[in-house]
Design a protein around this motif. Structure first.
Motif, PDB file in Angstrom:
ATOM      1  N   LYS A 176      11.720   0.968 -22.120  1.00 51.50           N
ATOM      2  CA  LYS A 176      10.341   1.423 -22.245  1.00 51.50           C
ATOM      3  C   LYS A 176       9.737   1.595 -20.853  1.00 51.50           C
ATOM      4  O   LYS A 176      10.142   0.920 -19.905  1.00 51.50           O
ATOM      5  N   THR A 177       8.794   2.498 -20.778  1.00 51.07           N
ATOM      6  CA  THR A 177       8.116   2.824 -19.528  1.00 51.07           C
ATOM      7  C   THR A 177       6.724   2.225 -19.578  1.00 51.07           C
ATOM      8  O   THR A 177       5.923   2.591 -20.443  1.00 51.07           O
ATOM      9  N   LEU A 178       6.451   1.298 -18.657  1.00 50.41           N
ATOM     10  CA  LEU A 178       5.160   0.621 -18.618  1.00 50.41           C
ATOM     11  C   LEU A 178       4.489   0.881 -17.283  1.00 50.41           C
ATOM     12  O   LEU A 178       5.148   0.838 -16.239  1.00 50.41           O
ATOM     13  N   LEU A 179       3.186   1.137 -17.308  1.00 43.45           N
ATOM     14  CA  LEU A 179       2.459   1.354 -16.070  1.00 43.45           C
ATOM     15  C   LEU A 179       1.671   0.114 -15.696  1.00 43.45           C
ATOM     16  O   LEU A 179       1.075  -0.547 -16.559  1.00 43.45           O
ATOM     17  N   VAL A 180       1.704  -0.167 -14.414  1.00 41.68           N
ATOM     18  CA  VAL A 180       0.969  -1.292 -13.855  1.00 41.68           C
ATOM     19  C   VAL A 180       0.038  -0.767 -12.773  1.00 41.68           C
ATOM     20  O   VAL A 180       0.209   0.344 -12.270  1.00 41.68           O
ATOM     21  N   ALA A 192      15.291  -7.110 -10.753  1.00 44.72           N
ATOM     22  CA  ALA A 192      15.152  -7.914 -11.973  1.00 44.72           C
ATOM     23  C   ALA A 192      13.669  -8.043 -12.296  1.00 44.72           C
ATOM     24  O   ALA A 192      12.970  -8.856 -11.698  1.00 44.72           O
ATOM     25  N   ILE A 193      13.169  -7.206 -13.219  1.00 45.54           N
ATOM     26  CA  ILE A 193      11.743  -7.206 -13.543  1.00 45.54           C
ATOM     27  C   ILE A 193      11.453  -7.498 -15.017  1.00 45.54           C
ATOM     28  O   ILE A 193      10.306  -7.465 -15.434  1.00 45.54           O
ATOM     29  N   ALA A 194      12.504  -7.765 -15.804  1.00 47.35           N
ATOM     30  CA  ALA A 194      12.301  -8.060 -17.227  1.00 47.35           C
ATOM     31  C   ALA A 194      12.441  -9.558 -17.464  1.00 47.35           C
ATOM     32  O   ALA A 194      13.141 -10.263 -16.745  1.00 47.35           O
ATOM     33  N   ASP A 239      13.425  -4.720 -25.855  1.00 50.90           N
ATOM     34  CA  ASP A 239      13.395  -6.047 -26.475  1.00 50.90           C
ATOM     35  C   ASP A 239      12.995  -7.138 -25.483  1.00 50.90           C
ATOM     36  O   ASP A 239      13.119  -8.319 -25.780  1.00 50.90           O
ATOM     37  N   ARG A 240      12.506  -6.740 -24.325  1.00 51.15           N
ATOM     38  CA  ARG A 240      12.080  -7.701 -23.311  1.00 51.15           C
ATOM     39  C   ARG A 240      10.677  -7.340 -22.827  1.00 51.15           C
ATOM     40  O   ARG A 240      10.143  -6.296 -23.182  1.00 51.15           O
TER      41      ARG A 240
END
Length: 166
Positions: free
Chosen positions: A58-62, A163-165, A76-77
């Motif tokens: 999934k693509t999430l914006l911060v 490692a960001i999940a 799933d994370r």
């Protein structure tokens, strides 16, 4: 052609598929029947495509001190905000406002592709993607995923891998 990453012309062009074609990147196009009532668009995609959830991203914006950025993690994370901030060289990030994410990317939440966004943003791909020959990400709208190699995803988005999940 195959889910292994060869482009299939379905006539369903999106900014993501157009960008990948322009870059000469091999990719697969995987439409599926989207249920607007689905609790998780990413898990819905994994089930519809019969792919393990850890292989669908999934693509999430911060948002941080330098503006918006993108984190790409398995469906799933969760995105580890401290880890993505560190990968971006920032002290802190927060989840972006959905309306700001839509304006910046040109995509609708639930269908934001990491590829072909209106404005190129700093991007971080979770290192778990490198465990696969092919990963799946949104193709630019709900009910459409694209498959490509993690290396091609990094190239297309100019992402760093960390490692960001969690």
């Amino acid at each position: 052609m195959s889910a292994g990453g060869k482009r299939r012309d379905t006539g369903a062009g999106t900014p993501a598929t157009t960008a990948l074609t322009r870059l000469g990147v091999a990719f697969g196009v995987h439409p599926y029947e989207h249920d607007p009532a689905a609790a998780s668009y990413g898990l819905e995609a994994a089930a519809a495509l019969s792919v393990p959830p850890g292989q669908v991203f999934k693509t999430l914006l911060v948002e941080g001190a330098r503006g918006l950025a993108v984190g790409i993690v398995p469906v799933d994370r969760s995105l580890d905000l401290k880890a993505v901030a560190a990968a971006l060289g920032l002290k802190k990030v927060t989840m972006a406002d959905p309306a700001a994410a839509e304006r910046s990317t040109g995509y609708v939440v639930g269908g934001i592709s990491p590829v072909g966004q209106k404005k190129a943003l700093p991007t971080v791909l979770d290192q778990s993607a490198t465990e696969f020959d092919v990963v799946y990400v949104s193709g630019g709208h709900r009910g459409l995923d694209i498959s490509l190699s993690p290396a091609d995803l990094v190239t297309a988005t100019r992402a760093t891998v960390a490692a960001i999940a969690r």
